[in-house]
Design a protein around this motif. Structure first.
Motif, short mmCIF file in Angstrom:
data_model
loop_
_atom_site.label_atom_id
_atom_site.label_comp_id
_atom_site.label_asym_id
_atom_site.label_seq_id
_atom_site.Cartn_x
_atom_site.Cartn_y
_atom_site.Cartn_z
N GLY A 93 -0.81 3.02 -7.57
CA GLY A 93 -0.84 1.94 -8.54
C GLY A 93 -1.29 0.59 -8.01
N GLY A 94 -1.66 0.49 -6.74
CA GLY A 94 -2.14 -0.80 -6.24
C GLY A 94 -2.05 -0.97 -4.75
N PHE A 95 -1.69 -2.16 -4.33
CA PHE A 95 -1.64 -2.52 -2.93
C PHE A 95 -0.37 -3.31 -2.66
CE2 PHE A 95 -6.03 -1.99 -4.05
CZ PHE A 95 -6.56 -1.31 -2.97
N LYS A 96 0.04 -3.35 -1.41
CA LYS A 96 1.20 -4.15 -1.03
C LYS A 96 1.15 -4.48 0.44
CE LYS A 96 5.22 -2.62 0.05
NZ LYS A 96 6.58 -2.31 0.01
N ILE A 97 1.90 -5.50 0.81
CA ILE A 97 2.15 -5.76 2.21
C ILE A 97 3.24 -4.77 2.61
CG2 ILE A 97 3.10 -7.42 3.86
CD1 ILE A 97 1.82 -9.61 2.08
#
Length: 147
Positions: A93-97
């Motif tokens: 569903g996306g990106f994250k740190i």
């Protein structure tokens, strides 16, 4: 009670993948810095990324917290060098740190390696940036006492 406020501004033009932008801090001390999607996922090519700026903030904050932890225990560091590595990860569903690793090297007279390692962990718990990221970003500390 608020002790201080820090400000920054970002400008973005275009879509995420081909667009570009810039960030600047309120103090003006680092000047306007270019950002792009490519700087998050490829080589920097003279630009920065939010993750690089978070790594810089975390390294600086942790160095100060560690200095205070040592002083509270009666030790003064001759030098602390903190390298922070911030990962940017693709998730469903996306990106994250995903994580930040703090590699700290220090020269602290009168302190052995075990004491340095313990102080390094204690400092991480008291670091305001660590505390802002905790429970959302994995934080790892590697401590190395220099002779």
């Amino acid at each position: 009670m608020i002790k201080a406020e820090s400000r920054a501004e970002a400008t973005w033009e275009g879509n995420l993948f081909q667009g570009h932008g810039s960030v600047q801090v309120g103090s003006g001390v680092i000047g306007t810095q270019p950002i792009s999607w490519a700087t998050r996922t490829e080589r920097s090519k003279g630009k920065t990324s939010p993750e690089e700026l978070i790594a810089a903030a975390h390294a600086g904050c942790y160095a100060m917290a560690f200095s205070n932890t040592l002083a509270s225990a009666g030790h003064t560091a001759e030098r602390l060098t903190v390298n922070a590595t911030c990962t940017f990860e693709q998730i469903e569903g996306g990106f994250k740190i995903g994580s930040i690793t703090l590699d700290v090297r220090g020269k602290v007279p009168g302190l052995d390696a075990a004491g340095f390692a313990q102080a390094a962990q204690t400092a991480e718990q008291g670091c305001p940036v660590s505390n802002a990221l905790r429970n959302n970003v994995a934080i790892h500390v590697n401590a190395h006492l220099e002779d």
